[in-house]
Design a protein around this motif. Structure first.
Motif, PDB file in Angstrom:
ATOM      1  N   GLU A  87     -68.463 -89.354 -17.173  1.00  0.00           N
ATOM      2  CA  GLU A  87     -69.006 -88.115 -16.613  1.00  0.00           C
ATOM      3  C   GLU A  87     -68.099 -87.690 -15.481  1.00  0.00           C
ATOM      4  OE1 GLU A  87     -73.168 -87.617 -15.376  1.00  0.00           O
ATOM      5  OE2 GLU A  87     -72.766 -85.554 -14.769  1.00  0.00           O
ATOM      6  N   HIS A 118     -85.384 -78.354 -11.041  1.00  0.00           N
ATOM      7  CA  HIS A 118     -84.933 -79.574 -10.351  1.00  0.00           C
ATOM      8  C   HIS A 118     -84.787 -79.264  -8.871  1.00  0.00           C
ATOM      9  CE1 HIS A 118     -82.803 -83.302  -9.527  1.00  0.00           C
ATOM     10  NE2 HIS A 118     -83.116 -83.694 -10.733  1.00  0.00           N
ATOM     11  N   LYS A 167     -82.339 -79.971 -19.715  1.00  0.00           N
ATOM     12  CA  LYS A 167     -81.376 -80.370 -18.676  1.00  0.00           C
ATOM     13  C   LYS A 167     -81.355 -79.329 -17.582  1.00  0.00           C
ATOM     14  CE  LYS A 167     -78.194 -82.901 -16.748  1.00  0.00           C
ATOM     15  NZ  LYS A 167     -78.708 -82.559 -15.406  1.00  0.00           N
ATOM     16  N   ARG A 202     -86.690 -86.424 -13.585  1.00  0.00           N
ATOM     17  CA  ARG A 202     -87.775 -86.306 -12.606  1.00  0.00           C
ATOM     18  C   ARG A 202     -89.042 -85.926 -13.365  1.00  0.00           C
ATOM     19  NH1 ARG A 202     -86.050 -85.721  -6.877  1.00  0.00           N
ATOM     20  NH2 ARG A 202     -83.786 -85.932  -6.938  1.00  0.00           N
TER      21      ARG A 202
HETATM   22  C1  SN0 Z   1     -76.599 -86.371 -13.133  1.00  0.00           C
HETATM   23  C2  SN0 Z   1     -76.320 -85.005 -13.744  1.00  0.00           C
HETATM   24  O1  SN0 Z   1     -75.194 -84.741 -14.188  1.00  0.00           O
HETATM   25  O2  SN0 Z   1     -77.233 -84.187 -13.806  1.00  0.00           O
HETATM   26  C3  SN0 Z   1     -76.284 -87.479 -14.116  1.00  0.00           C
HETATM   27  C4  SN0 Z   1     -76.895 -87.334 -15.466  1.00  0.00           C
HETATM   28  C5  SN0 Z   1     -76.333 -88.289 -16.476  1.00  0.00           C
HETATM   29  N1  SN0 Z   1     -77.970 -86.447 -12.730  1.00  0.00           N
HETATM   30  C6  SN0 Z   1     -78.337 -86.583 -11.461  1.00  0.00           C
HETATM   31  O3  SN0 Z   1     -77.506 -86.627 -10.587  1.00  0.00           O
HETATM   32  C7  SN0 Z   1     -79.824 -86.689 -11.151  1.00  0.00           C
HETATM   33  C8  SN0 Z   1     -80.061 -86.941  -9.695  1.00  0.00           C
HETATM   34  C9  SN0 Z   1     -81.462 -86.632  -9.206  1.00  0.00           C
HETATM   35  O4  SN0 Z   1     -81.564 -86.445  -8.000  1.00  0.00           O
HETATM   36  O5  SN0 Z   1     -82.423 -86.570  -9.974  1.00  0.00           O
END
Ligand code: SN0
Length: 316
Positions: free
Chosen positions: A142, A176, A236, A276
């Motif tokens: 990532e 989020h 997402k 979440r």
């Molecule tokens: C990351 C994102 O890219 O959305 C990794 C996902 C694989 N997700 C987060 O950083 C979630 C952090 C949060 O505070 O819930």
């Protein structure tokens, strides 16, 4: 394969999905191939699935693994050429990547966007710094703008669970509280386009992904409309691309609820995790029989294994 940073590095994505599924059914077929080879995993950001599934994949191939949390345990890296390093950065990517290449046969890098500059994030300074200056293959775990290992696992999961040749797949923006990367969503769209699903993106106005990525894909601002007859709902959150890094406000009704899922064709629920609960998705949806989130996480092992296998065999 010399690098795995996006679908653009994959000659035949469908064949890679099939190779990953083959690994799932026969995980130890190549357990001697990685003997005396070392995978180095470098983390600039937190990780649970990527960290553990990629290690497990390497173990299945007989590799050794070294893991380093660069942010907390390493020197602060400099990525600009020609910079005078008399401030906070302590080691240049030129040396760091070359040195890690002495110890590792393959390097994995996780790096999130900084959200300070869209230009810098989309230039992938950190990941590309490693790709440019390492002398061994590099895998994205990532990066600022892509998460190809997640997408590969997602394509496996959809292939395993689809009931028709061309399922309706909806990528839905969800609420989020924090600014999250566009990486998972960008990659998902790129891979789903290639898989030729009936793909629809649902997002609130102002949350459109980068235009070149969504080119040719139907984008709607009405979540209920999008969910009609959907076979898969991929939830997402991402922060705004246009108003870079901005989070959504007063958009709580974009959460995935049982009522929304009832509009679908008994749709499966997907999310890359971590999630979440009761912000992104209602407990009843993620805990339902139609939730694929744990299966997606399982497939992360075999997605990573397929990529490592290709690199170890030096295949395209
Ligand atoms: C990351 C994102 O890219 O959305 C990794 C996902 C694989 N997700 C987060 O950083 C979630 C952090 C949060 O505070 O819930």
């Amino acid at each position: 394969m010399k690098k795995f940073s996006s679908i653009g590095d994959v000659e035949d994505p469908e064949a890679l999905v099939n190779l990953a599924l083959e690994q799932k059914f026969n995980p130890y077929k190549w357990d001697q191939l990685g003997k005396n080879k070392t995978l180095g995993l470098l983390f600039f950001n937190p990780s649970l699935r990527t960290r553990m599934s990629t290690q497990k994949a390497a173990f299945n191939l007989g590799m050794n693994v070294m893991v380093m949390n660069l942010n907390s345990d390493g020197w602060t890296l400099e990525f600009e050429d020609g910079s005078i390093m008399n401030s906070t950065s302590q080691e240049h990517i030129r040396e760091a990547a070359a040195v890690v290449s002495q110890y590792c046969d393959i390097i994995g890098v996780r790096t999130f966007p900084t959200f300070k500059s869209r230009e810098d994030d989309y230039a992938e300074k950190v990941l590309n710094g490693f790709i440019e200056h390492a002398s061994v293959p590099v895998i994205s775990l990532e990066s600022a703008t892509r998460h190809p290992l997640q997408s590969l696992a997602d394509m496996m999961t959809i292939k395993e669970h689809k009931a028709k040749k061309k399922p309706k797949v909806v990528l839905s923006w969800v609420p989020h509280p924090k600014a999250l990367p566009q990486a998972v969503a960008n990659s998902f769209v790129e891979w789903a386009k290639e898989a030729e699903f009936d793909l629809v993106i649902a997002n609130p106005q102002g949350f459109e992904l980068e235009a070149s990525i969504t080119k040719g894909v139907q984008v709607v601002c009405d979540q209920e409309e999008a969910f009609k007859d959907a076979d898969f709902i991929y939830a997402k959150n991402w922060s705004s691309f246009d108003d870079y890094g901005k989070i959504g406000e007063n958009l709580d009704d974009w959460m995935i609820t049982p009522e929304r899922m009832a509009l679908t064709n008994q749709g499966k629920f997907m999310h890359c995790l971590p999630v979440r609960r009761n912000v992104v998705v209602h407990d009843k949806v993620i805990d339902s029989e139609n939730s694929l989130v744990i299966k997606q996480a399982e497939n992360r092992v075999y997605a990573a294994q397929a990529v490592l296998l290709k690199m170890l065999k030096d295949e395209n």
